[in-house]
Design a protein around this motif. Structure first.
Motif, mmCIF file in Angstrom:
data_model
loop_
_atom_site.group_PDB
_atom_site.id
_atom_site.type_symbol
_atom_site.label_atom_id
_atom_site.label_comp_id
_atom_site.label_asym_id
_atom_site.label_seq_id
_atom_site.Cartn_x
_atom_site.Cartn_y
_atom_site.Cartn_z
ATOM 1 N N GLY A 1 0.748 -1.284 0.155
ATOM 2 C CA GLY A 1 0.141 0.215 -0.321
ATOM 3 C C GLY A 1 0.837 1.426 0.001
ATOM 4 N N ARG A 2 1.855 1.309 1.168
ATOM 5 C CA ARG A 2 2.813 2.704 0.686
ATOM 6 C C ARG A 2 3.101 2.411 -0.422
ATOM 7 N N ARG B 1 2.545 1.526 -2.813
ATOM 8 C CA ARG B 1 1.526 2.134 -4.212
ATOM 9 C C ARG B 1 0.690 3.527 -4.375
ATOM 10 N N ARG B 2 0.636 4.278 -2.801
ATOM 11 C CA ARG B 2 0.976 5.868 -2.901
ATOM 12 C C ARG B 2 2.002 6.712 -3.648
#
Length: 313
Positions: free
Chosen positions: A58-59, A61-62
Motif C-alpha cells: 500500500g505504501r 502504491r501511494r
C-alpha cells in the motif's frame, strides 16, 4: 514470507528504500542500480513478512510505483535466515491471518470474468446436478457442487463492496447472473433432449425424492448454512488455504437449486421452479453477506493490529 521485486525509477530509489526500511517486518533488502530496462530504472528486491505485506504494498502504491515502475509479489516457500525470523517476529499478527487486499482483488477479478471456461464449468455442473435430482442421487449432487465455479463471482462481489470497487462489483454480478442464466438455459434444453431420448420422464420430477427433495424446499437452515459457507470460503481465500473451498462448494445448494429450477421449468412444474429459485437466491445472498462481513471484520482487526505497531525509526 513474501518476496517483492520492484522496478523503481532512479530518482525514486532512495524514497522506496526508506519506505522498505521503515516497514516493520521487511528484510533482505537488495538494490541493483540500473538493472531494469523495461521500464528503465533500478531493481529493488526485498522480503517482507506476509502480515506486513499489504501495508508495504500500500505504501509503495501511494508512492505511485505501480504507475512509474512495477511491483511484483510472490510467496517464499523456504527462507532460512535469522533476519527473516526476526522480521516475522516483529510484524504484528500471524501470517496465516493476513489479508493481501491487492492479491485478493486480483484473484477475484480473474475468477469473476464471464469467460467461456467459466460458463462451461457452470453449465456442466448444472447438467450434472440435473441428472442427480432426476435420479435422486446424492453423489451426483455432491459432484456437481464441487465442479461449480460460482464462488469466484460471489467472493468478487464481497471484495468489491468492502474495497468500494464498483467495476469489480459490476463485473462479478454480471458473471454471476449471466452465468447462471446461460447454465440454466442449457440445462433446460438438456432436459428436453434426455426426455426425447426417454432417459428423463415427467414422473421423475413429481416423484418422492428423499435424497434431493430438500433442494426446492428452502428454509432458514439453508440461509444459515450459506452464511457459514461464506465465512469459510472467504477465510480460505484470504489465508491462501484453497483446499477449504471444496468443503464450501459441497455445503451449499446453489448449482443443484439452479438445476432443479431449470428441469422443473422444462416440465412446467412451476411450484418446484419457484422453490428452487428461492433456494438459489437464499444461498447466494447468504454467501455474499457472510463474505462481506468477514472481510470487514478482518480489515478492522488488521487496522487495529497495525495501529499498535510503530514504524521503524
Amino acid at each position: 514470507m513474501l518476496h517483492l521485486r520492484l522496478i523503481v525509477p532512479a530518482d525514486r530509489t532512495d524514497e522506496v528504500i526508506a519506505t522498505v526500511r521503515g516497514t516493520v517486518g521487511a528484510t533482505h533488502l537488495a538494490v541493483l542500480p540500473g538493472a531494469a530496462r523495461e521500464p528503465a530504472g533500478d531493481l529493488v528486491l526485498c522480503d517482507v513478512a506476509r502480515e506486513a505485506g499489504d501495508q508495504l504494498i500500500g505504501r509503495l502504491r501511494r508512492l505511485g510505483l505501480d504507475e512509474s515502475g512495477a511491483i511484483t509479489a510472490e510467496e517464499v516457500g523456504l527462507s532460512l535466515s535469522r533476519h527473516a525470523d526476526r522480521a516475522e517476529a516483529e510484524a504484528p499478527g500471524e501470517g496465516s491471518d493476513a489479508v493481501l487486499w491487492e492479491e485478493l482483488t486480483e484473484v477475484t477479478h480473474e475468477e469473476s470474468t464471464l469467460s467461456v471456461s467459466y460458463v462451461a464449468f457452470l453449465a456442466v455442473a448444472t447438467m450434472l446436478a440435473a441428472c442427480g435430482v432426476m435420479l435422486d442421487n446424492a453423489i451426483l449432487i455432491v459432484g456437481a457442487m464441487a465442479v461449480g465455479p460460482e464462488f469466484g463471482p460471489l467472493a468478487g462481489i464481497s471484495t468489491a463492496l468492502v474495497q468500494r470497487a464498483p467495476r469489480l462489483a459490476g463485473r462479478s454480478l454480471w458473471a454471476l447472473l449471466a452465468g447462471f442464466a446461460l447454465a440454466m438455459t442449457v440445462t433446460a434444453g438438456f432436459s428436453w433432449l434426455l426426455d426425447a431420448l426417454g432417459l428423463f420422464r415427467d414422473e421423475m420430477v413429481t416423484a418422492d425424492r428423499p435424497n434431493t427433495g430438500f433442494i426446492w424446499h428452502p428454509d432458514w437452515m439453508s440461509f444459515v448454512v450459506a452464511l457459514l459457507a461464506g465465512v469459510a470460503g472467504t477465510l480460505s481465500l484470504t489465508s491462501a488455504k484453497s483446499g477449504a473451498l471444496i468443503g464450501v462448494a459441497i455445503s451449499v445448494t446453489t448449482v443443484p437449486a439452479a438445476a432443479n429450477a431449470a428441469v422443473a421449468f422444462s416440465y412446467a412444474d412451476y411450484a418446484q421452479t419457484w422453490g428452487s429459485a428461492v433456494q438459489l437466491l437464499a444461498n447466494l445472498a447468504g454467501i455474499v453477506l457472510a463474505g462481506t462481513l468477514t472481510l470487514l471484520a478482518q480489515k478492522a482487526l488488521w487496522r487495529l493490529a497495525h495501529a499498535r505497531t510503530p514504524p521503524r525509526p
